[in-house]
Write a protein that holds these residues in place. Structure first.
Motif, PDB file in Angstrom:
ATOM      1  N   LEU A  20      12.280   0.739  -9.523  1.00 53.57           N
ATOM      2  CA  LEU A  20      11.174   0.244  -8.698  1.00 53.57           C
ATOM      3  C   LEU A  20       9.844   0.867  -9.104  1.00 53.57           C
ATOM      4  O   LEU A  20       8.811   0.187  -9.135  1.00 53.57           O
ATOM      5  N   ARG A  21       9.845   2.140  -9.420  1.00 50.66           N
ATOM      6  CA  ARG A  21       8.591   2.775  -9.859  1.00 50.66           C
ATOM      7  C   ARG A  21       8.118   2.166 -11.183  1.00 50.66           C
ATOM      8  O   ARG A  21       6.918   2.020 -11.417  1.00 50.66           O
ATOM      9  N   GLU A  49       6.543  -1.424 -10.399  1.00 53.35           N
ATOM     10  CA  GLU A  49       5.299  -1.556  -9.631  1.00 53.35           C
ATOM     11  C   GLU A  49       4.101  -1.989 -10.486  1.00 53.35           C
ATOM     12  O   GLU A  49       3.371  -2.911 -10.099  1.00 53.35           O
ATOM     13  N   TRP A  59       4.266  -5.670 -11.125  1.00 58.09           N
ATOM     14  CA  TRP A  59       3.955  -6.436  -9.915  1.00 58.09           C
ATOM     15  C   TRP A  59       2.454  -6.510  -9.684  1.00 58.09           C
ATOM     16  O   TRP A  59       1.911  -7.576  -9.416  1.00 58.09           O
ATOM     17  N   ARG A  60       1.767  -5.382  -9.820  1.00 62.92           N
ATOM     18  CA  ARG A  60       0.322  -5.361  -9.588  1.00 62.92           C
ATOM     19  C   ARG A  60      -0.411  -6.245 -10.602  1.00 62.92           C
ATOM     20  O   ARG A  60      -1.416  -6.874 -10.276  1.00 62.92           O
ATOM     21  N   ASN A  81      -2.117  -9.098  -5.761  1.00 61.46           N
ATOM     22  CA  ASN A  81      -0.902  -8.355  -5.409  1.00 61.46           C
ATOM     23  C   ASN A  81      -1.242  -6.950  -4.939  1.00 61.46           C
ATOM     24  O   ASN A  81      -1.937  -6.204  -5.619  1.00 61.46           O
ATOM     25  N   PRO A 106      -0.753  -2.948  -3.594  1.00 61.10           N
ATOM     26  CA  PRO A 106       0.015  -1.789  -4.035  1.00 61.10           C
ATOM     27  C   PRO A 106       1.282  -1.623  -3.208  1.00 61.10           C
ATOM     28  O   PRO A 106       1.382  -2.155  -2.097  1.00 61.10           O
ATOM     29  N   LEU A 107       2.229  -0.888  -3.768  1.00 62.92           N
ATOM     30  CA  LEU A 107       3.508  -0.675  -3.105  1.00 62.92           C
ATOM     31  C   LEU A 107       3.624   0.776  -2.660  1.00 62.92           C
ATOM     32  O   LEU A 107       3.163   1.692  -3.331  1.00 62.92           O
ATOM     33  N   ARG A 108       4.252   0.944  -1.530  1.00 63.54           N
ATOM     34  CA  ARG A 108       4.553   2.284  -1.013  1.00 63.54           C
ATOM     35  C   ARG A 108       6.067   2.361  -0.855  1.00 63.54           C
ATOM     36  O   ARG A 108       6.682   1.449  -0.306  1.00 63.54           O
ATOM     37  N   PHE A 109       6.676   3.453  -1.316  1.00 62.34           N
ATOM     38  CA  PHE A 109       8.134   3.563  -1.322  1.00 62.34           C
ATOM     39  C   PHE A 109       8.623   4.672  -0.396  1.00 62.34           C
ATOM     40  O   PHE A 109       7.995   5.732  -0.284  1.00 62.34           O
ATOM     41  N   LEU A 157       6.702 -10.741  -2.701  1.00 62.10           N
ATOM     42  CA  LEU A 157       7.237  -9.577  -3.407  1.00 62.10           C
ATOM     43  C   LEU A 157       8.752  -9.661  -3.514  1.00 62.10           C
ATOM     44  O   LEU A 157       9.329  -9.396  -4.580  1.00 62.10           O
TER      45      LEU A 157
END
Length: 268
Positions: free
Chosen positions: A46-47, A50, A53-54, A60, A62-65, A245
């Protein structure tokens, strides 16, 4: 002047501060990152995903995990933790949230699979072997050794491991010798540090560490299929970006990355 002051207070505004445009609920959603509660075994992939995805589209977010055992994450969501997507390492913990109406059932997909591996420290003299019903894991552990694994009471990898050890006829003998960890990555760490001579993790976790070596893969028939269900939570029901997403993670754009990290990508 008196009337203007009263009108300002009636609107809930502070006198002396400039009036700002009212922020809509949609604008508030669009301004924040998307929060993924994801099984610990998914963290490396996933890291790595990211940035892709952006870059996939200008808007799109940002993602927070939050990474942990699926059981811990599901209970946090049940208690009100702010997750937009839940990515579990087994179906039962997704069922747990579905029964409590905390996910959107129409978004649920299971795009990934994995395998269950037996590992040892990289400097261990143990040699690779074919795991089967006749494999004596107690002998491999030695007189005092413990078997590192996610807690079989609730951690998915531990539940898969319990099924495999039961299939091998060794659960009763090995249960007292388990080093129970809070997640698959915590179990991996015990083996990396040499605190346990053997461990059971996912094949992807074994491949991610240079401090352990894979001794063998448990037969597929020894345990339920390792399955990763993904879903949008009810918190994000009004957020189309969460659905976008999820579709991206479960679709062709992310498939090559999942495979690169060792996951099995299932046909939609």
């Amino acid at each position: 002047m008196r009337r203007r002051h009263l009108a300002t207070l009636a609107l809930g505004l502070v006198p002396g501060l400039p009036l700002a445009p009212a922020a809509t609920h949609a604008q508030g959603i669009a301004d924040r990152p998307l929060t993924l509660f994801a099984a610990a075994s998914l963290q490396d992939a996933l890291r790595a995903l990211e940035p892709a995805w952006r870059a996939a589209a200008p808007g799109n977010r940002p993602l927070r995990f939050s990474f942990a055992a699926s059981s811990s994450l599901a209970r946090q969501i049940e208690q009100g933790a702010p997750a937009d997507l839940f990515l579990s390492a087994d179906e039962p913990w997704m069922d747990y949230l579905a029964e409590r109406k905390l996910i959107l059932p129409e978004t649920r997909v299971s795009p990934l699979g994995n395998a269950l591996a037996l590992i040892a420290p990289a400097d261990s003299p143990a040699a690779p072997l074919a795991l089967g019903r006749g494999t004596d894991l107690a002998a491999l552990l030695g007189a005092q050794g413990r078997l590192a694994v996610g807690d079989p009471a609730h951690v998915p990898v531990g539940l898969y491991a319990r099924a495999a050890l039961t299939w091998m006829g060794q659960w009763e003998a090995l249960q007292p010798r388990l080093a129970r960890a809070e997640s698959v990555r915590a179990g991996l760490l015990l083996v990396e540090r040499g605190e346990a001579p053997l461990g059971i993790v996912y094949a992807t976790d074994a491949a991610a560490s240079q401090k352990v070596k894979r001794l063998g893969i448990f037969p597929a028939e020894s345990h339920p299929p390792v399955s990763y269900p993904f879903a949008v939570t009810t918190r994000a029901a009004q957020d189309p970006a969460a659905r976008a997403l999820l579709a991206w993670l479960a679709g062709p754009p992310a498939a090559a990355a999942w495979q690169r990290f060792g996951f099995t990508v299932r046909a939609p």
